[in-house]
Motif scaffolding. Structure first.
Motif: not given
Length: 273
Positions: A89-95, A80-87
């Protein structure tokens, strides 16, 4: 008509639905658990609490649920911490990647783990080829298999619970900590982790309760040799059948989950709403 009466009338359909779908079945279960040939009795609870076999099942259920919750937190928080630090678009794909397993049946995912963890499956074969285990090594019908399967099932709940809290933390707090001389790990420990605690607690609550009451994955991966409380309840209903004893086990499971819920509500209700 005053506001209080109007609010009560608006909430009445939901209250009736909650009573029919939740409180009525719980009341029937409670009555069934104390029913006996000669009237109300606590013999079913005494039978469960005095039998080492069932106490072992209860302890295994609690122990595995705690272990699964801890592993989900150890994996879910960094993810979850990594997902808050990426851009974005990448966060959307991770979600999407995190949510995607929820779109597949738990039964299908568990059968997939049965294939991977079987004696001739990919994971045991890989461990044997690396020389880490012996030729007789097996993962199926072990507690490790249950933990692996349940972590994969419950990890999205933990990750999304923590992510919802981390996204509301002001990034300037981390910058201030680093400016004051904190290292990255010190910043995580002293700033991010305390602020993310409500999400960790909420995710842990979800993981523990869902794990403790889970039936399909533990039953398929653990088999009949390693039973949890939900599987014991199912066996009492179908194999014996002994409905009052099954209801008593369900009440014990229900009370155990309440013992986890009530402290959580007391500790976080006033502070976090």
């Amino acid at each position: 008509m005053n506001d209080r009466t109007e609010n009560l009338l608006l909430a009445l359909p939901g209250i009736l639905l909650l009573g029919l779908a939740f409180f009525l079945p719980i009341a029937q279960m409670l009555l069934l658990s104390i029913s006996g040939p000669e009237g109300p009795t606590l013999a079913h609870f005494v039978r469960f609490l005095s039998d080492p076999y069932y106490l072992n099942i209860l302890w295994r259920t609690v122990r595995l649920s705690l272990l699964i919750t801890v592993i989900c937190a150890l994996i879910g928080f960094p993810l979850a911490y990594i997902m808050t630090k990426v851009g974005p678009k990448l966060r959307l794909w991770l979600v999407v990647i995190v949510i995607l397993p929820l779109m597949t049946s738990v039964v299908v995912r568990t059968f997939g783990w049965m294939v991977l963890l079987s004696r001739s499956g990919m994971i045991p074969e890989m461990l044997r080829d690396m020389g880490l285990v012996g030729r007789t090594f097996a993962l199926m019908q072990t507690e490790a298999a249950i933990v692996i399967g349940m972590v994969q099932v419950l990890l999205p709940f933990m990750t999304l619970s923590i992510l919802g809290v981390l996204t509301r933390i002001d990034g300037r707090l981390e910058e201030a900590a680093r400016t004051m001389g904190c290292s990255f790990l010190q910043t995580i420990r002293t700033v991010v982790l305390p602020l993310a605690l409500p999400g960790i607690v909420a995710g842990s609550l979800l993981c523990f309760t869902l794990s403790a009451s889970s039936f399909v994955t533990p039953n398929l991966l653990g088999g009949t040799r390693i039973q949890v409380l939900a599987a014991s309840i199912y066996k009492s209903v179908t194999a014996t059948p002994d409905w009052p004893f099954a209801a008593a086990q369900a009440v014990i499971l229900f009370v155990g989950i309440l013992l986890v819920l009530v402290p959580y509500i007391k500790l976080t209700g006033a502070k976090h709403g």
